[in-house]
Design a protein around this motif. Structure first.
Motif, PDB file in Angstrom:
ATOM      1  N   ILE A 217       0.855  -1.180   0.000  1.00 56.07           N
ATOM      2  CA  ILE A 217       0.000   0.000   0.000  1.00 56.07           C
ATOM      3  C   ILE A 217       0.896   1.237   0.000  1.00 56.07           C
ATOM      4  O   ILE A 217       1.858   1.329   0.776  1.00 56.07           O
ATOM      5  N   GLN A 218       0.548   2.137  -0.882  1.00 52.91           N
ATOM      6  CA  GLN A 218       1.293   3.409  -0.963  1.00 52.91           C
ATOM      7  C   GLN A 218       0.296   4.554  -0.749  1.00 52.91           C
ATOM      8  O   GLN A 218      -0.693   4.667  -1.462  1.00 52.91           O
ATOM      9  N   ILE A 219       0.606   5.412   0.250  1.00 52.05           N
ATOM     10  CA  ILE A 219      -0.234   6.581   0.527  1.00 52.05           C
ATOM     11  C   ILE A 219       0.598   7.827   0.278  1.00 52.05           C
ATOM     12  O   ILE A 219       1.681   7.992   0.857  1.00 52.05           O
ATOM     13  N   VAL A 220       0.094   8.689  -0.579  1.00 49.54           N
ATOM     14  CA  VAL A 220       0.811   9.923  -0.936  1.00 49.54           C
ATOM     15  C   VAL A 220      -0.004  11.108  -0.429  1.00 49.54           C
ATOM     16  O   VAL A 220      -1.213  11.220  -0.700  1.00 49.54           O
ATOM     17  N   ASN A 221       0.657  12.012   0.318  1.00 51.27           N
ATOM     18  CA  ASN A 221      -0.043  13.166   0.884  1.00 51.27           C
ATOM     19  C   ASN A 221      -0.189  14.289  -0.137  1.00 51.27           C
ATOM     20  O   ASN A 221       0.309  14.177  -1.271  1.00 51.27           O
ATOM     21  N   PRO A 222      -0.864  15.376   0.207  1.00 49.68           N
ATOM     22  CA  PRO A 222      -1.083  16.469  -0.748  1.00 49.68           C
ATOM     23  C   PRO A 222       0.208  17.093  -1.284  1.00 49.68           C
ATOM     24  O   PRO A 222       0.201  17.720  -2.350  1.00 49.68           O
ATOM     25  N   TYR A 275      -5.534  12.596   0.076  1.00 54.36           N
ATOM     26  CA  TYR A 275      -4.504  11.577   0.205  1.00 54.36           C
ATOM     27  C   TYR A 275      -4.827  10.462  -0.805  1.00 54.36           C
ATOM     28  O   TYR A 275      -5.940   9.937  -0.811  1.00 54.36           O
ATOM     29  N   TYR A 276      -3.821  10.155  -1.628  1.00 56.56           N
ATOM     30  CA  TYR A 276      -4.029   9.189  -2.716  1.00 56.56           C
ATOM     31  C   TYR A 276      -3.444   7.834  -2.306  1.00 56.56           C
ATOM     32  O   TYR A 276      -2.260   7.736  -1.954  1.00 56.56           O
ATOM     33  N   VAL A 291      -8.777   9.712   0.075  1.00 58.03           N
ATOM     34  CA  VAL A 291      -9.520  10.209   1.240  1.00 58.03           C
ATOM     35  C   VAL A 291      -9.149  11.678   1.430  1.00 58.03           C
ATOM     36  O   VAL A 291      -7.985  12.061   1.226  1.00 58.03           O
ATOM     37  N   ASN A 292     -10.136  12.475   1.792  1.00 59.51           N
ATOM     38  CA  ASN A 292      -9.910  13.896   1.987  1.00 59.51           C
ATOM     39  C   ASN A 292      -9.937  14.221   3.477  1.00 59.51           C
ATOM     40  O   ASN A 292     -10.867  13.862   4.210  1.00 59.51           O
TER      41      ASN A 292
END
Length: 294
Positions: A217-222, A275-276, A291-292
């Protein structure tokens, strides 16, 4: 009347001479005509023999055959025929000489009949072999095309099976949570969220190889930075920076998967914005969501 015996004898002699000359002239003319006719006959026969010998030589030149033995015999016959033609051209023709050459010509004809019959048989055999070779070549070429077609079909089938056997996922969801006395509480406030829960479903697929599946899982912030950076993993020429890894046992049935990704201390408080989230199996992206946090 008185006749002079001497004058009578003279007249008789003169008359006899005239008759003799006339007979000799007729004989000479007849002999000349006979010789002239004979000479014309010899010349005509000479030309005919030469013509037939020349035709034989031309036919030798026209024959082309790969058989070494027959080719050697043809060459020998050609040399003998040419030698006979040259001899006939050089010698003075008479009936005896011409008769010998005609006998020689007859022998050549008889020999050539057998020789050319053999040549024709070999030529026909070679033609049949060439046709058979061409048929075999065409059959081989058709078989090669058929094999290539089968290879391509097998390749397409393998590719289809490979694609059909890929692990697939759907129903991607993500939600923010804050921790309160060890309990998770849903929240969309960036300053409060410490954990992002990522859920999805691995689809049923009988073609997929069963067993443990490593999911990333990869989560990228704004700001386009990876949250909870756990390092990177390399697949061939691709490198993936991931936030979490989970091993799921897959038995070709539907599997619901949920993974909690805790933000690092350096990530807190989280930035406001979108967040993507992307889910990977090896280097292949299964899907994504977002998710916002406000």
């Amino acid at each position: 009347m008185i006749v002079n015996p001497q004058l009578l004898n003279f007249r008789l002699i003169i008359g006899s001479l005239i008759i003799a000359v006339a007979v000799l002239t007729v004989y000479s003319f007849t002999s000349y005509k006979s010789i002239e006719t004979q000479q014309q006959f010899l010349e005509q026969e000479n030309k005919l023999v030469k013509s037939e010998l020349s035709q034989m030589i031309d036919r030798y030149d026209d024959v082309s055959i790969s058989n070494n033995l027959i080719s050697s015999q043809l060459e020998d016959a050609k040399r003998a025929t040419k030698l006979t033609l040259d001899s006939l051209s050089m010698l003075r023709s008479d009936l005896s000489t011409l008769s010998k050459f005609k006998q020689q010509l007859g022998k050549f004809k008889l020999k050539n009949k057998t020789l050319f019959k053999t040549t024709d048989s070999l030529y026909k055999l070679n033609k049949d072999l060439e046709r058979e070779k061409l048929r075999a070549y065409n059959d081989l070429r058709k078989q090669k095309r058929k094999n290539l077609s089968l290879i391509q079909k097998n390749k397409n089938l393998n590719e289809s099976l490979e694609k059909g056997g890929l692990l697939r996922a759907n129903a991607f969801k993500a939600k923010g949570f804050e921790s309160s006395f060890g309990n998770k509480k849903p929240s969309s406030k960036a300053k409060q969220v410490q954990t992002i829960e990522v859920c999805f479903i691995l689809a049923e697929n009988s073609l997929t190889e069963a067993g443990d599946k490593e999911l990333y899982i990869q989560i990228v912030n704004p700001k386009n930075n990876v949250v909870a950076d756990k390092g990177s993993v390399t697949f061939g020429e691709s490198t993936l920076i991931y936030s979490a890894k989970k091993i799921v046992n897959y038995n070709n049935d539907v599997v619901e998967v949920c993974i909690d990704v805790d933000a690092d201390i350096n990530d807190l408080p989280l930035e406001k914005g979108n967040y993507y989230i992307s889910i990977f199996h090896k280097d292949r992206k299964l899907g994504s969501t977002q998710v916002n946090l406000n």
